[in-house]
Design an enzyme around this catalytic site. Sequence first.
Site, PDB file in Angstrom:
ATOM      1  N   CYS A  17      -2.006   2.832   8.931  1.00  0.00           N
ATOM      2  CA  CYS A  17      -3.067   1.913   8.507  1.00  0.00           C
ATOM      3  C   CYS A  17      -4.254   1.961   9.466  1.00  0.00           C
ATOM      4  O   CYS A  17      -5.389   1.733   9.060  1.00  0.00           O
ATOM      5  CB  CYS A  17      -2.561   0.478   8.453  1.00  0.00           C
ATOM      6  SG  CYS A  17      -1.167   0.207   7.380  1.00  0.00           S
ATOM      7  N   HIS A  33       0.873  -1.183   0.000  1.00  0.00           N
ATOM      8  CA  HIS A  33       0.000   0.000   0.000  1.00  0.00           C
ATOM      9  C   HIS A  33       0.910   1.234   0.000  1.00  0.00           C
ATOM     10  O   HIS A  33       1.966   1.218   0.636  1.00  0.00           O
ATOM     11  CB  HIS A  33      -0.863   0.052   1.268  1.00  0.00           C
ATOM     12  CG  HIS A  33      -2.107  -0.774   1.230  1.00  0.00           C
ATOM     13  ND1 HIS A  33      -2.547  -1.504   2.316  1.00  0.00           N
ATOM     14  CD2 HIS A  33      -3.045  -0.963   0.258  1.00  0.00           C
ATOM     15  CE1 HIS A  33      -3.683  -2.113   2.016  1.00  0.00           C
ATOM     16  NE2 HIS A  33      -4.012  -1.802   0.768  1.00  0.00           N
TER      17      HIS A  33
HETATM   18  N1  ARG Z   1      -4.039  -7.096   6.462  1.00  0.00           N
HETATM   19  C1  ARG Z   1      -4.381  -5.850   5.833  1.00  0.00           C
HETATM   20  C2  ARG Z   1      -4.387  -6.009   4.335  1.00  0.00           C
HETATM   21  O1  ARG Z   1      -3.541  -6.697   3.819  1.00  0.00           O
HETATM   22  C3  ARG Z   1      -3.439  -4.765   6.237  1.00  0.00           C
HETATM   23  C4  ARG Z   1      -3.808  -3.417   5.696  1.00  0.00           C
HETATM   24  C5  ARG Z   1      -2.833  -2.339   6.004  1.00  0.00           C
HETATM   25  N2  ARG Z   1      -3.370  -1.086   5.669  1.00  0.00           N
HETATM   26  C6  ARG Z   1      -2.717  -0.054   5.127  1.00  0.00           C
HETATM   27  N3  ARG Z   1      -3.329   1.066   5.010  1.00  0.00           N
HETATM   28  N4  ARG Z   1      -1.513  -0.218   4.656  1.00  0.00           N
HETATM   29  O2  ARG Z   1      -5.202  -5.473   3.637  1.00  0.00           O
END
Ligand code: ARG
Length: 299
Positions: free
Chosen positions: A286, A183
């Site tokens: 996150c 991300h």
């Molecule tokens: N387990 C989540 C996923 O893979 C983690 C999300 C992390 N969020 C972020 N904004 N980077 O989607």
Amino acid sequence: MSTQHTSAPEIVSGTASDRIPQHRRYLMCRPEYFTVTYRINPWMEPANPTDTAKAVAQWQTLHDAYIALGHEVELIDPIPGLPDMVYTANGGFVIDGVALGVKFRVDERRGEERPFMDWFASHGLEVVEPVLVQEGEGDFLLVGDTILAGMGFRSTGESHRELAEVFGKEVVSLTLVNPSFYHLDTAIAVLDPVQGPGGVERANIAYLPSAFDDRSRAILEERYPDAILVSDEDGAVFGLNAASDGRNVFISPRATGFAAQLRERGYTPVPIDLSELLLGGGGIKCCTLELRGRANGGA
Ligand code: ARG
């Protein structure tokens, strides 16, 4: 008695007093059902145990730190069976009271889409239902008046056009190349996301150069010549997954090099340990969705 004013020494630029903290309104979700039962990013390992109570306690320190520094925190109720809901950055993208919902790439999280949109609607935001696949503020970052938008792992490049239409802002697409930084908010931290007049000149970021392809790196170098370049070592402990109010930067305590770089620039690093939530591949940013209200002070 007349007082003789001796002039105080000029404040050296780069000291903490340069930086003005801006009030923030965040949406968070208490990780009451946090666990790792599937693997949708390289950090997740369902075979390893997770400690939900520890996740909640760590999350609470972040929540309390935001409040202690004068920010507002809204909460969305966690839902059993949606363990990743704690990562509210993926719940949408909100500017000027308009909330663009999300359409997850990963099936495991699609159940979160409607609850987040319902929350936005019931809290006075104008909700726009997304058409194309994107994962909200996890991949979209507002820097001044520009939106940096990630692609490569989760959000699709096509969604960036939809994003530009919804918000009427310039959208700059950046390609992520390392699956551990899937991300955009794991590879870029927005330090001075000032909106409105004066915002553009103070807009600045920190980023992890190795997380991007050459084209994207060239764009970042050109647009943010003063950016903080973060080491791979600090990136690997999710140092860039940070939240900033323009002065206080909430970061992982393990990102010691990045903390020093921030101090040199007059920011105040606020270390918050979310090690348990890192087992799900998420950190401070996150767990934080910014709720940007209307410019006139509305919702
Ligand atoms: N387990 C989540 C996923 O893979 C983690 C999300 C992390 N969020 C972020 N904004 N980077 O989607």
